[in-house]
Design an enzyme around this catalytic site. Structure first.
Site, short mmCIF file in Angstrom:
data_model
loop_
_atom_site.label_atom_id
_atom_site.label_comp_id
_atom_site.label_asym_id
_atom_site.label_seq_id
_atom_site.Cartn_x
_atom_site.Cartn_y
_atom_site.Cartn_z
NE ARG A 33 -2.74 -3.01 0.74
CZ ARG A 33 -3.54 -4.41 -0.01
NH1 ARG A 33 -3.05 -3.87 -1.39
NH2 ARG A 33 -4.31 -4.90 -0.04
CE LYS A 41 -1.32 -10.37 5.91
NZ LYS A 41 -1.68 -8.76 5.62
CG HIS A 98 -10.33 -11.03 -0.64
ND1 HIS A 98 -9.45 -11.66 -0.45
CD2 HIS A 98 -9.84 -10.00 -0.25
CE1 HIS A 98 -8.62 -10.81 0.53
NE2 HIS A 98 -9.32 -10.06 0.37
CG ASP A 118 -8.71 -11.42 6.35
OD1 ASP A 118 -8.15 -9.63 6.05
OD2 ASP A 118 -8.35 -11.93 5.49
#
Length: 533
Positions: A90, A182, A195, A267
């Site tokens: 990011r 994670k 997702h 998450d």
């Protein structure tokens, strides 16, 4: 009814405390590169964390201004980011990462190097005001068909993943940034992306103990300040609920048997594994009840209405008796506890200071980063310095086949990217490949992306007489990609092949380079081999 000195009633005070706790456990995202008014208002009302994504970051200077804006409203705010380095970045979403990802670090298998990379990444985050990183991935990539983990994992060997997870946690937190390991209890043995749907891992307890749980035990031993849950169903552990919503997994296993007492973060709750089955409001209530302390949301839903919905769902669940008030208060206090640690770590870093050095992808040496006495310093060798650690790691991660008979290119090639659909965690906004680096070395290099059954023939037609460099990503998972290479190599055996995913398929081509990831710095390292340094 008791009246307090301020003129408010005890009932009002209780109501305000409950609402603040409900806001405190949320980690929402937002649009844009400055904080919207609604977010600043929520920080004043009790919101304690904010999540950042690629859409929020334009430059280090802008990010520093943004985090300062957030802290002008709440000085102890947790500013979280999903910055794994490698394919999932990011901080450098617009350019590609200066650091190779976990798979490259696992391929090198030098824990000092992994610790140094994590420390430098953490230093850059801390410098911009970020104090919680949703990383590292401790998933063991035991299923080669995994569509969402892949190069985000250190590898398929549980012991290797464990030692590098611990090194990463140590390096990151030495820079004053909390690690969030994670995706507990392990997302590596899945063939479904959470997702999009709810994955399922059918493994018996002995396998889970020896494979999935080993890296998380190592992370806990290394002091990981946070752990992120996975939206996966593991029937051996809980046949009814996914890990994020499971008391058996979050409380009985993670807190009980593994002895973890840090922050448990979910998450993203808008992921379809939860949103399409329980809904984000119901899912958030169940997650807190199961033992989670913080609700991550904002990758897809990033507005005040989402924050209000989740706050009201938690408050309503307490009032109805579905969610014990003590559990919500405990979760909120864990968030505040992490905020206190982050503030203390930041103060230690500021007091100790860091050495200065130009940021560049070069092989030059500079003095290593100083770290506060409160944190263990990274143990990288003098040659692996703050300036060049990402490129050093990317170079060392390369696996090159055919180099003995290969002469570096001197004429501009045609670079063909065989482009699969990017998973949501990686996104499609970040550039990848070797074309930009080859163009810098060999001006006139041309490039295009190809996909589908006719990709091989299309590349041959587009390339003409030029030397072909073909870039693939997980060839073993995409039959069309393997077929395109068959066609291309039959006609042009001098083709250079660069695999930027998990190198499961056999090496082929006049030169084959496995980079173990698609970060910008991995493309840089590969281009040095193709064109010569």
């Amino acid at each position: 009814m008791t009246t307090l000195a301020s003129g408010t009633t005890a009932s009002d005070s209780h109501k305000d405390g409950l609402t603040r706790d409900a806001l405190t456990v949320l980690q929402p995202g937002f649009p844009g590169t400055t904080a919207p008014d609604w977010l600043l208002r929520r920080l004043g009302e009790g919101l304690a964390s904010v999540g950042l994504f690629g859409r929020n970051i334009a430059s280090p200077e802008q990010l520093s201004a943004l985090t300062a804006q957030l802290r002008s409203e709440r000085d102890d705010v947790l500013v979280a980011i999903d910055e794994e380095g490698g394919d999932v970045t990011r901080l450098e979403a617009r350019t590609g990462s200066s650091f190779p990802g976990n798979h490259a670090l696992g391929a090198v298998d030098d824990v000092d190097l992994t610790q140094a990379v994590a420390h430098e990444l953490g230093r850059r985050l801390a410098e911009c005001g970020v104090n919680l990183n949703w990383a590292p991935s401790a998933d063991v990539n035991s299923n080669p068909s995994n569509p969402v983990i892949g190069v985000r994992s250190f590898g398929a060997d549980p012991e290797l993943v464990a030692r590098h997870t611990a090194a990463y946690v140590t390096g990151l937190q030495a820079a004053g940034v909390a690690a969030c390991t994670k995706h507990f209890p392990g997302h590596g043995d899945t063939a479904v992306d959470s997702h999009h749907a709810l994955p399922r891992i059918d493994a018996d307890l002995s396998v889970l103990e020896q494979r999935e749980l080993l890296p998380f035990r190592a992370a806990i031993a290394a002091g990981s300040r946070a752990v992120m849950s996975a939206h996966i169903l593991v029937p051996t552990l809980d046949p009814d609920r996914p890990a994020t919503l499971s008391l058996r997994i979050l409380t009985d296993l993670l807190r009980g048997r593994l002895g973890y007492d840090g922050l448990i973060v979910t998450d993203g709750m808008e992921m379809q594994a939860i949103a399409a089955t329980y809904g984000i409001e119901r899912g958030s209530v169940l997650a807190i009840a199961a033992g989670a302390d913080a609700i991550c949301v904002g990758g897809g839903l990033a507005d005040d209405e989402t924050v209000r919905r989740l706050r009201d769902a938690l408050v309503g669940a307490v009032r109805s008796g579905e969610l014990p008030e003590e559990r919500l208060a405990e979760a909120a206090e864990r968030v505040r506890g992490l905020a206190r640690w982050a503030a203390s770590a930041s103060a230690s870093e500021a007091e100790a200071g860091t050495t200065s050095g130009a940021e560049a992808d070069s092989g030059s040496a500079s003095a290593p980063t100083r770290t506060p006495a409160a944190h263990p310093a990274p143990t990288a060798t003098a040659a692996v310095t703050r300036v060049n650690v990402g490129l050093v790691a990317a170079r060392r991660a390369l696996t090159v086949t055919g180099a003995e008979d290969f002469t570096p290119l001197t004429a501009p090639p045609y670079v063909a990217h065989l482009t699969p659909v990017a998973n949501i965690a990686v996104g499609n906004e970040t550039p990848w490949g070797v074309a930009a680096e080859l163009e810098r070395r060999l001006p006139g290099t041309e490039t295009a992306g190809f996909a589908g059954a006719d990709a091989g023939r299309e590349i041959l037609a587009a390339a003409g007489a030029r030397r072909v460099v073909v870039v693939v990503r997980d060839e073993h998972r995409h039959p069309w990609m393997a077929s395109a290479l068959d066609t291309l190599l039959a006609a042009r055996p001098d083709t250079v092949v660069v695999e930027m995913g998990v190198p499961q398929a056999p090496a082929r081509g006049a030169l084959h380079i496995a980079t173990h990831g698609a970060a910008r710095v991995c493309g840089h390292a590969a281009a040095e081999v193709i064109a010569g340094r």
